[in-house]
Design a protein around this motif. Structure first.
Motif, PDB file in Angstrom:
ATOM      1  N   ARG A 145       0.827  -1.209   0.000  1.00 48.22           N
ATOM      2  CA  ARG A 145       0.000   0.000   0.000  1.00 48.22           C
ATOM      3  C   ARG A 145       0.861   1.259   0.000  1.00 48.22           C
ATOM      4  NH1 ARG A 145      -4.159  -0.902   4.686  1.00 48.22           N
ATOM      5  NH2 ARG A 145      -4.747   1.221   4.120  1.00 48.22           N
ATOM      6  N   ILE A 146       1.985   1.224   0.704  1.00 44.02           N
ATOM      7  CA  ILE A 146       2.906   2.371   0.701  1.00 44.02           C
ATOM      8  C   ILE A 146       3.440   2.594  -0.709  1.00 44.02           C
ATOM      9  CG2 ILE A 146       5.204   3.137   1.470  1.00 44.02           C
ATOM     10  CD1 ILE A 146       4.496   1.953   4.235  1.00 44.02           C
ATOM     11  N   ALA A 147       3.796   1.514  -1.393  1.00 47.56           N
ATOM     12  CA  ALA A 147       4.294   1.638  -2.770  1.00 47.56           C
ATOM     13  C   ALA A 147       3.213   2.220  -3.681  1.00 47.56           C
ATOM     14  CB  ALA A 147       4.750   0.268  -3.281  1.00 47.56           C
ATOM     15  N   ALA A 148       1.960   1.816  -3.475  1.00 42.43           N
ATOM     16  CA  ALA A 148       0.859   2.331  -4.296  1.00 42.43           C
ATOM     17  C   ALA A 148       0.653   3.828  -4.052  1.00 42.43           C
ATOM     18  CB  ALA A 148      -0.427   1.564  -3.995  1.00 42.43           C
ATOM     19  N   VAL A 149       0.740   4.247  -2.800  1.00 36.91           N
ATOM     20  CA  VAL A 149       0.595   5.672  -2.489  1.00 36.91           C
ATOM     21  C   VAL A 149       1.730   6.466  -3.128  1.00 36.91           C
ATOM     22  CG1 VAL A 149       0.638   7.379  -0.616  1.00 36.91           C
ATOM     23  CG2 VAL A 149      -0.749   5.322  -0.392  1.00 36.91           C
ATOM     24  N   ASN A 150       2.938   5.924  -3.077  1.00 39.67           N
ATOM     25  CA  ASN A 150       4.073   6.599  -3.718  1.00 39.67           C
ATOM     26  C   ASN A 150       3.843   6.768  -5.220  1.00 39.67           C
ATOM     27  OD1 ASN A 150       5.863   7.273  -1.628  1.00 39.67           O
ATOM     28  ND2 ASN A 150       6.604   5.159  -1.508  1.00 39.67           N
ATOM     29  N   ARG A 151       3.276   5.744  -5.855  1.00 41.86           N
ATOM     30  CA  ARG A 151       2.990   5.852  -7.286  1.00 41.86           C
ATOM     31  C   ARG A 151       1.929   6.917  -7.554  1.00 41.86           C
ATOM     32  NH1 ARG A 151       3.608   0.249  -6.826  1.00 41.86           N
ATOM     33  NH2 ARG A 151       1.360  -0.045  -6.604  1.00 41.86           N
ATOM     34  N   GLU A 152       0.936   6.980  -6.678  1.00 39.20           N
ATOM     35  CA  GLU A 152      -0.133   7.972  -6.848  1.00 39.20           C
ATOM     36  C   GLU A 152       0.395   9.401  -6.725  1.00 39.20           C
ATOM     37  OE1 GLU A 152      -4.126   7.390  -5.167  1.00 39.20           O
ATOM     38  OE2 GLU A 152      -3.369   5.439  -4.502  1.00 39.20           O
ATOM     39  N   PHE A 153       1.398   9.616  -5.877  1.00 34.02           N
ATOM     40  CA  PHE A 153       1.983  10.947  -5.749  1.00 34.02           C
ATOM     41  C   PHE A 153       2.450  11.476  -7.103  1.00 34.02           C
ATOM     42  CE2 PHE A 153       2.818  10.432  -1.066  1.00 34.02           C
ATOM     43  CZ  PHE A 153       2.187  11.599  -0.665  1.00 34.02           C
ATOM     44  N   ASN A 154       2.931  10.578  -7.943  1.00 41.06           N
ATOM     45  CA  ASN A 154       3.427  10.990  -9.251  1.00 41.06           C
ATOM     46  C   ASN A 154       2.312  11.286 -10.247  1.00 41.06           C
ATOM     47  OD1 ASN A 154       6.139  10.690  -8.474  1.00 41.06           O
ATOM     48  ND2 ASN A 154       6.042   8.492  -8.891  1.00 41.06           N
ATOM     49  N   LEU A 155       1.088  10.904  -9.919  1.00 39.64           N
ATOM     50  CA  LEU A 155      -0.008  11.043 -10.873  1.00 39.64           C
ATOM     51  C   LEU A 155      -0.965  12.187 -10.574  1.00 39.64           C
ATOM     52  CD1 LEU A 155      -0.886   7.254 -11.220  1.00 39.64           C
ATOM     53  CD2 LEU A 155       0.540   8.645 -12.748  1.00 39.64           C
ATOM     54  N   VAL A 156      -1.024  12.628  -9.334  1.00 36.72           N
ATOM     55  CA  VAL A 156      -2.022  13.630  -8.971  1.00 36.72           C
ATOM     56  C   VAL A 156      -1.423  15.028  -8.905  1.00 36.72           C
ATOM     57  CG1 VAL A 156      -3.432  11.971  -7.703  1.00 36.72           C
ATOM     58  CG2 VAL A 156      -1.733  13.301  -6.490  1.00 36.72           C
TER      59      VAL A 156
END
Length: 93
Positions: free
Chosen positions: A30-41
């Motif tokens: 889940r931490i990795a997924a949140v990190n990926r989302e930071f790059n998209l929003v």
């Protein structure tokens, strides 16, 4: 995910090294997924939400790591105390 609440039913559930390790893997994903989302929003509200989610996940991760270390240390102490008890046997036994 396991809830940590003050109630008899949940406190009586056994916490094992395996269950904590599995939950830690989930949290890390889940931490990795949140990190990926930071790059998209780009929206500030979404970024704030991701920051709070990351804080929550890292706190949970820290708790799991601390608890795992405690369980590992206790199991090592139990193993060592077994060997100490063998050393204390009388020489005639």
């Amino acid at each position: 995910m396991y809830a940590v609440l003050k109630n008899d039913r949940l406190e009586s559930m056994p916490v094992t090294k395996e269950s904590l390790t599995e939950e830690l893997r989930e949290i890390n994903g889940r931490i990795a997924a949140v990190n990926r989302e930071f790059n998209l929003v780009t929206d500030e509200k979404l970024i704030d939400g991701l920051i709070y989610e990351m804080l929550s996940l890292t706190e949970r991760q820290g708790y799991l790591i601390k608890t795992l270390k405690k369980i590992i240390a206790e199991s090592e102490n139990e193993s060592l105390s077994h060997f100490e008890a063998v050393d204390e046997l009388p020489s005639g036994a």
